[in-house]
Write a protein that holds these residues in place. Structure first.
Motif, PDB file in Angstrom:
ATOM      1  N   VAL A 116       0.827  -1.201   0.000  1.00 35.79           N
ATOM      2  CA  VAL A 116       0.000   0.000   0.000  1.00 35.79           C
ATOM      3  C   VAL A 116       0.865   1.255   0.000  1.00 35.79           C
ATOM      4  O   VAL A 116       0.616   2.193  -0.759  1.00 35.79           O
ATOM      5  CB  VAL A 116      -0.948   0.016   1.225  1.00 35.79           C
ATOM      6  CG1 VAL A 116      -1.681   1.355   1.330  1.00 35.79           C
ATOM      7  CG2 VAL A 116      -1.953  -1.121   1.131  1.00 35.79           C
ATOM      8  N   PHE A 117       1.904   1.268   0.815  1.00 38.62           N
ATOM      9  CA  PHE A 117       2.765   2.455   0.872  1.00 38.62           C
ATOM     10  C   PHE A 117       3.576   2.623  -0.407  1.00 38.62           C
ATOM     11  O   PHE A 117       3.943   3.743  -0.765  1.00 38.62           O
ATOM     12  CB  PHE A 117       3.672   2.393   2.104  1.00 38.62           C
ATOM     13  CG  PHE A 117       3.016   2.932   3.324  1.00 38.62           C
ATOM     14  CD1 PHE A 117       2.899   4.293   3.531  1.00 38.62           C
ATOM     15  CD2 PHE A 117       2.467   2.077   4.263  1.00 38.62           C
ATOM     16  CE1 PHE A 117       2.264   4.801   4.644  1.00 38.62           C
ATOM     17  CE2 PHE A 117       1.828   2.559   5.383  1.00 38.62           C
ATOM     18  CZ  PHE A 117       1.720   3.930   5.577  1.00 38.62           C
ATOM     19  N   SER A 118       3.846   1.551  -1.096  1.00 39.75           N
ATOM     20  CA  SER A 118       4.518   1.665  -2.392  1.00 39.75           C
ATOM     21  C   SER A 118       3.620   2.394  -3.385  1.00 39.75           C
ATOM     22  O   SER A 118       4.092   3.143  -4.245  1.00 39.75           O
ATOM     23  CB  SER A 118       4.874   0.270  -2.927  1.00 39.75           C
ATOM     24  OG  SER A 118       5.856  -0.327  -2.113  1.00 39.75           O
ATOM     25  N   ILE A 119       2.312   2.178  -3.240  1.00 41.16           N
ATOM     26  CA  ILE A 119       1.355   2.877  -4.104  1.00 41.16           C
ATOM     27  C   ILE A 119       1.229   4.341  -3.676  1.00 41.16           C
ATOM     28  O   ILE A 119       1.270   5.262  -4.493  1.00 41.16           O
ATOM     29  CB  ILE A 119      -0.039   2.193  -4.037  1.00 41.16           C
ATOM     30  CG1 ILE A 119       0.043   0.774  -4.598  1.00 41.16           C
ATOM     31  CG2 ILE A 119      -1.078   3.008  -4.800  1.00 41.16           C
ATOM     32  CD1 ILE A 119      -1.191  -0.054  -4.362  1.00 41.16           C
ATOM     33  N   VAL A 120       1.093   4.557  -2.362  1.00 44.27           N
ATOM     34  CA  VAL A 120       0.878   5.906  -1.827  1.00 44.27           C
ATOM     35  C   VAL A 120       2.110   6.789  -1.998  1.00 44.27           C
ATOM     36  O   VAL A 120       2.018   7.950  -2.402  1.00 44.27           O
ATOM     37  CB  VAL A 120       0.489   5.833  -0.332  1.00 44.27           C
ATOM     38  CG1 VAL A 120       0.419   7.233   0.280  1.00 44.27           C
ATOM     39  CG2 VAL A 120      -0.845   5.121  -0.166  1.00 44.27           C
ATOM     40  N   LEU A 121       3.287   6.241  -1.686  1.00 40.44           N
ATOM     41  CA  LEU A 121       4.519   7.027  -1.686  1.00 40.44           C
ATOM     42  C   LEU A 121       5.340   6.889  -2.961  1.00 40.44           C
ATOM     43  O   LEU A 121       6.302   7.612  -3.161  1.00 40.44           O
ATOM     44  CB  LEU A 121       5.399   6.629  -0.490  1.00 40.44           C
ATOM     45  CG  LEU A 121       4.780   6.774   0.901  1.00 40.44           C
ATOM     46  CD1 LEU A 121       5.735   6.261   1.960  1.00 40.44           C
ATOM     47  CD2 LEU A 121       4.402   8.222   1.182  1.00 40.44           C
ATOM     48  N   GLY A 122       4.960   5.947  -3.813  1.00 43.87           N
ATOM     49  CA  GLY A 122       5.736   5.694  -5.016  1.00 43.87           C
ATOM     50  C   GLY A 122       6.745   4.592  -4.782  1.00 43.87           C
ATOM     51  O   GLY A 122       7.042   3.808  -5.667  1.00 43.87           O
ATOM     52  N   GLU A 123       7.297   4.522  -3.601  1.00 46.34           N
ATOM     53  CA  GLU A 123       8.179   3.436  -3.183  1.00 46.34           C
ATOM     54  C   GLU A 123       8.146   3.364  -1.654  1.00 46.34           C
ATOM     55  O   GLU A 123       7.821   4.330  -0.988  1.00 46.34           O
ATOM     56  CB  GLU A 123       9.619   3.667  -3.663  1.00 46.34           C
ATOM     57  CG  GLU A 123      10.233   4.947  -3.123  1.00 46.34           C
ATOM     58  CD  GLU A 123      11.686   5.079  -3.553  1.00 46.34           C
ATOM     59  OE1 GLU A 123      12.413   4.082  -3.457  1.00 46.34           O
ATOM     60  OE2 GLU A 123      12.077   6.190  -3.954  1.00 46.34           O
ATOM     61  N   ALA A 124       8.445   2.200  -1.126  1.00 50.21           N
ATOM     62  CA  ALA A 124       8.425   2.034   0.332  1.00 50.21           C
ATOM     63  C   ALA A 124       9.273   0.840   0.730  1.00 50.21           C
ATOM     64  O   ALA A 124       9.320  -0.171   0.036  1.00 50.21           O
ATOM     65  CB  ALA A 124       7.000   1.848   0.837  1.00 50.21           C
ATOM     66  N   THR A 125       9.953   0.979   1.852  1.00 49.11           N
ATOM     67  CA  THR A 125      10.768  -0.114   2.373  1.00 49.11           C
ATOM     68  C   THR A 125       9.920  -1.000   3.288  1.00 49.11           C
ATOM     69  O   THR A 125       8.795  -0.645   3.657  1.00 49.11           O
ATOM     70  CB  THR A 125      11.949   0.434   3.182  1.00 49.11           C
ATOM     71  OG1 THR A 125      11.431   1.134   4.322  1.00 49.11           O
ATOM     72  CG2 THR A 125      12.793   1.382   2.340  1.00 49.11           C
TER      73      THR A 125
END
Length: 225
Positions: A116-125
């Motif tokens: 979900v955070f990869s979608i929201v932020l563009g990338e996520a660890t």
């Protein structure tokens, strides 16, 4: 010796107790400022938040400093609620329910949150996913923030609220004058008891709040190492 101390021989002892309690209150507030900034740093770095760091203002009153920390705690609550809303909006209902299912493995929950955070932020660890899950799954954190906000509001509205932070370095009589104002010296015991009640509740809630933050920040440090 002041006449009031001759009439009320316990007053010198009560004065010292009042000063000690006031110092404890300020030290506890200072620790909460530091812990809050630590959590703000994690949220900003890993979850894309833009919460402003805070610091105690020595030229301001206890109430004004209470208001500062209440504002940022409220913003933290808002951001946690937003994280939950993002999860609910972008996940299928079954996956969203998994985030709150205590039987589900935590690693799977972290992987779901990371997507979900990869979608929201563009990338996520994976750290972003871990922090999100820790915040969402920790009723302790959300409950203790609400509790602490309430106690800070009470302290700010009490006789303690109008005292300047800087008064602590100006001597016992100045502090007492600031605390008591027009209160007669024979009412010192009432003032001390009021301080004790506020401080006991405040310290207990602060310890829970700080412990919850340490759980999050220690996990982040483990992930980074």
């Amino acid at each position: 010796m002041p006449l009031s101390d001759l009439l009320y021989p316990d007053n010198p002892k009560r004065k010292q107790e009042l000063i000690h309690l006031h110092q404890e209150l300020l030290e506890c507030m200072s620790t909460n400022f530091c812990a809050t900034n630590e959590l703000v740093g994690v949220l900003n770095e890993h979850l894309g938040c833009t919460i402003t760091h805070i610091q105690m203002r020595e030229s301001s009153t206890v109430k004004e400093n209470c208001d500062i920390i209440i504002q940022v705690m409220s913003e933290i609550q808002h951001q946690v609620q937003k994280i939950d809303s993002d999860m609910k909006e972008k996940l299928e209902p079954v996956l969203y329910q998994k985030l709150y299912d205590i039987k589900e493995p935590e690693l799977e929950k972290i992987a779901i949150a990371q997507k979900v955070f990869s979608i929201v932020l563009g990338e996520a660890t994976s750290t972003a996913g871990m922090v999100a899950i820790k915040l969402l799954g920790s009723n302790l954190l959300t409950f203790t923030v609400s509790k602490l906000i309430g106690l800070l509001a009470q302290i700010g509205a009490s006789v303690l609220g109008g005292i300047s932070i800087t008064i602590i370095g100006l001597g016992i009589e100045m502090i007492l004058h600031a605390i008591l104002g027009a209160v007669e010296r024979n009412q010192l015991l009432t003032a001390v008891r009021s301080y004790e009640k506020h401080l006991a509740e405040f310290k207990a809630a602060s310890e829970k709040y700080q412990r919850a933050i340490r759980e999050v920040t220690s996990l982040v440090r483990q992930q980074v190492q």
